[in-house]
Write a protein that holds these residues in place. Structure first.
Motif, PDB file in Angstrom:
ATOM      1  N   ALA A 111       0.877  -1.172   0.000  1.00 19.41           N
ATOM      2  CA  ALA A 111       0.000   0.000   0.000  1.00 19.41           C
ATOM      3  C   ALA A 111       0.913   1.219   0.000  1.00 19.41           C
ATOM      4  N   SER A 112       0.516   2.257  -0.723  1.00 21.30           N
ATOM      5  CA  SER A 112       1.392   3.432  -0.778  1.00 21.30           C
ATOM      6  C   SER A 112       0.580   4.707  -0.890  1.00 21.30           C
ATOM      7  N   GLY A 113       1.269   5.805  -0.624  1.00 17.64           N
ATOM      8  CA  GLY A 113       0.665   7.124  -0.772  1.00 17.64           C
ATOM      9  C   GLY A 113       0.999   7.680  -2.145  1.00 17.64           C
ATOM     10  N   PHE A 190       3.466   8.725   8.552  1.00 18.30           N
ATOM     11  CA  PHE A 190       3.165   9.100   7.182  1.00 18.30           C
ATOM     12  C   PHE A 190       3.905  10.412   6.925  1.00 18.30           C
ATOM     13  N   GLU A 191       3.975  10.831   5.672  1.00 17.59           N
ATOM     14  CA  GLU A 191       4.812  11.979   5.337  1.00 17.59           C
ATOM     15  C   GLU A 191       4.109  13.302   5.650  1.00 17.59           C
ATOM     16  N   TYR A 196       5.948  14.689   1.193  1.00 16.02           N
ATOM     17  CA  TYR A 196       5.290  14.179  -0.023  1.00 16.02           C
ATOM     18  C   TYR A 196       5.774  14.984  -1.233  1.00 16.02           C
ATOM     19  N   VAL A 207       4.784   6.618  -2.428  1.00 20.79           N
ATOM     20  CA  VAL A 207       5.730   6.439  -1.325  1.00 20.79           C
ATOM     21  C   VAL A 207       5.185   5.426  -0.316  1.00 20.79           C
ATOM     22  N   GLY A 208       6.077   4.593   0.186  1.00 21.56           N
ATOM     23  CA  GLY A 208       5.664   3.599   1.173  1.00 21.56           C
ATOM     24  C   GLY A 208       6.815   3.194   2.068  1.00 21.56           C
ATOM     25  N   MET A 209       6.521   2.250   2.982  1.00 16.61           N
ATOM     26  CA  MET A 209       7.486   1.902   4.039  1.00 16.61           C
ATOM     27  C   MET A 209       8.010   0.471   3.914  1.00 16.61           C
ATOM     28  N   THR A 232      -3.360   4.174  -1.572  1.00 21.43           N
ATOM     29  CA  THR A 232      -4.388   4.175  -0.527  1.00 21.43           C
ATOM     30  C   THR A 232      -4.688   5.570   0.010  1.00 21.43           C
ATOM     31  N   ASP A 233      -3.867   6.538  -0.358  1.00 19.22           N
ATOM     32  CA  ASP A 233      -4.074   7.918   0.082  1.00 19.22           C
ATOM     33  C   ASP A 233      -3.238   8.800  -0.825  1.00 19.22           C
ATOM     34  N   VAL A 248      -6.023   3.407   4.933  1.00 23.53           N
ATOM     35  CA  VAL A 248      -5.103   2.662   4.071  1.00 23.53           C
ATOM     36  C   VAL A 248      -5.631   1.243   3.853  1.00 23.53           C
TER      37      VAL A 248
END
Ligand code: HPA
Length: 270
Positions: A111-113, A190-191, A196, A207-209, A232-233, A248
């Motif tokens: 899942a990522s932003g 989150f950023e 971002y 972007v993700g972790m 997811t966002d 998310v």
């Protein structure tokens, strides 16, 4: 390290009837893929010698062997993130074990932003590249020559044939599938809007972790890698909506039908 890999490999080999062709790593909110496996054999992490252990209660921690569309797969339900406190060696140890089992094709999901202004929540992106912004490199330290070279070529981290198979399937079936660059940051925050913005500025689409350490270690061992990311966002310097873990998971869940179809198309054709 080689001894520890071999311990885990032997344990798993004793429980499964054949070498899987694919390993599929499930990302946040993408657990439903597990239901696609036929004739599942479940192997708990806690029973695998030298395997990292899940510390967060309620988090899954098992492998599932079985078939999808007649192809042998191993699924990893319960991933290790650097932000949880695992070392990079622990985060990537499962990939070492999968390679030790003889698996050569890796399908990852996360899942990522989204920071690409063309993206919407629930969209799916196939990774065509990444930028490693994690604070520690998983290949730092003495190289284990039996596993791969000291200096790893990263000119094409994501497998072209698998990527093309996914893009062709999506196009033929009217599924919106983006291609883009995933930026791996440590988390667990989150950023900020400016972060971002930085991700976008340096060339990222999302972007993700997770993911980046696993991909690096898989490429060290010349495994072929495919990765899908669910947006997811959305984030950016002008966007100041709060992001929650729940949101998310919901967005990832809603994108599941398309994720499943795309993953199956790759398994079928590659
Ligand atoms: N940032 C980092 N990781 C994430 C995000 C995000 O916006 N969404 C899901 N994982």
């Amino acid at each position: 390290m080689l001894e520890r890999i071999n311990h885990a490999v032997s344990h798993i080999q004793n429980l499964i009837p054949a070498v899987p062709e694919y390993v599929i790593v499930l990302g946040s909110g993408l657990g439903k893929l597990e239901d696609e496996i036929e004739n599942p054999i479940v192997i708990e992490y806690k029973d695998i010698p030298d395997f990292p252990q899940v510390t967060v209660e309620g988090h899954k921690g098992h492998l599932v062997y079985g078939t999808i569309l007649g192809k042998k797969v191993l699924m990893m339900a319960g991933r290790f993130h650097y932000y949880e406190g695992y070392s990079m060696e622990e985060v990537t140890f499962p990939m070492r074990v999968f390679n030790g089992l003889g698996i050569k094709k890796v399908i990852l999901s996360n899942a990522s932003g989204g920071v690409n202004p063309a993206f919407h929540v629930g969209d799916v992106m196939v990774l065509n590249d990444h930028i490693n912004m994690m604070p520690e490199h998983p290949l730092r330290g003495k190289n284990i020559d039996e596993l791969g070279p000291r200096f790893v070529d990263m000119s094409q981290p994501y497998d072209k044939e698998m990527l093309n198979a996914a893009m062709n399937f999506a196009q033929a079936n009217d599924i919106l599938l983006h291609q883009g660059v995933y930026v791996g940051l440590q988390g667990p925050t989150f950023e900020t809007p400016s972060e971002y913005g930085m991700v976008r500025y340096i060339g990222g689409d999302a972007v993700g972790m997770s993911t980046v350490p696993e991909v690096i270690v898989a490429r060290h061992m010349a495994m072929r890698v495919f990765c899908l990311s669910v947006i997811t966002d959305l984030g950016g310097p002008e966007i100041a909506f709060p992001v929650s873990h729940e949101e998310v998971l919901n967005a990832a869940n809603n994108a599941m039908p398309n994720v499943i179809r795309i993953v199956k198309s790759v398994i079928e054709t590659c």
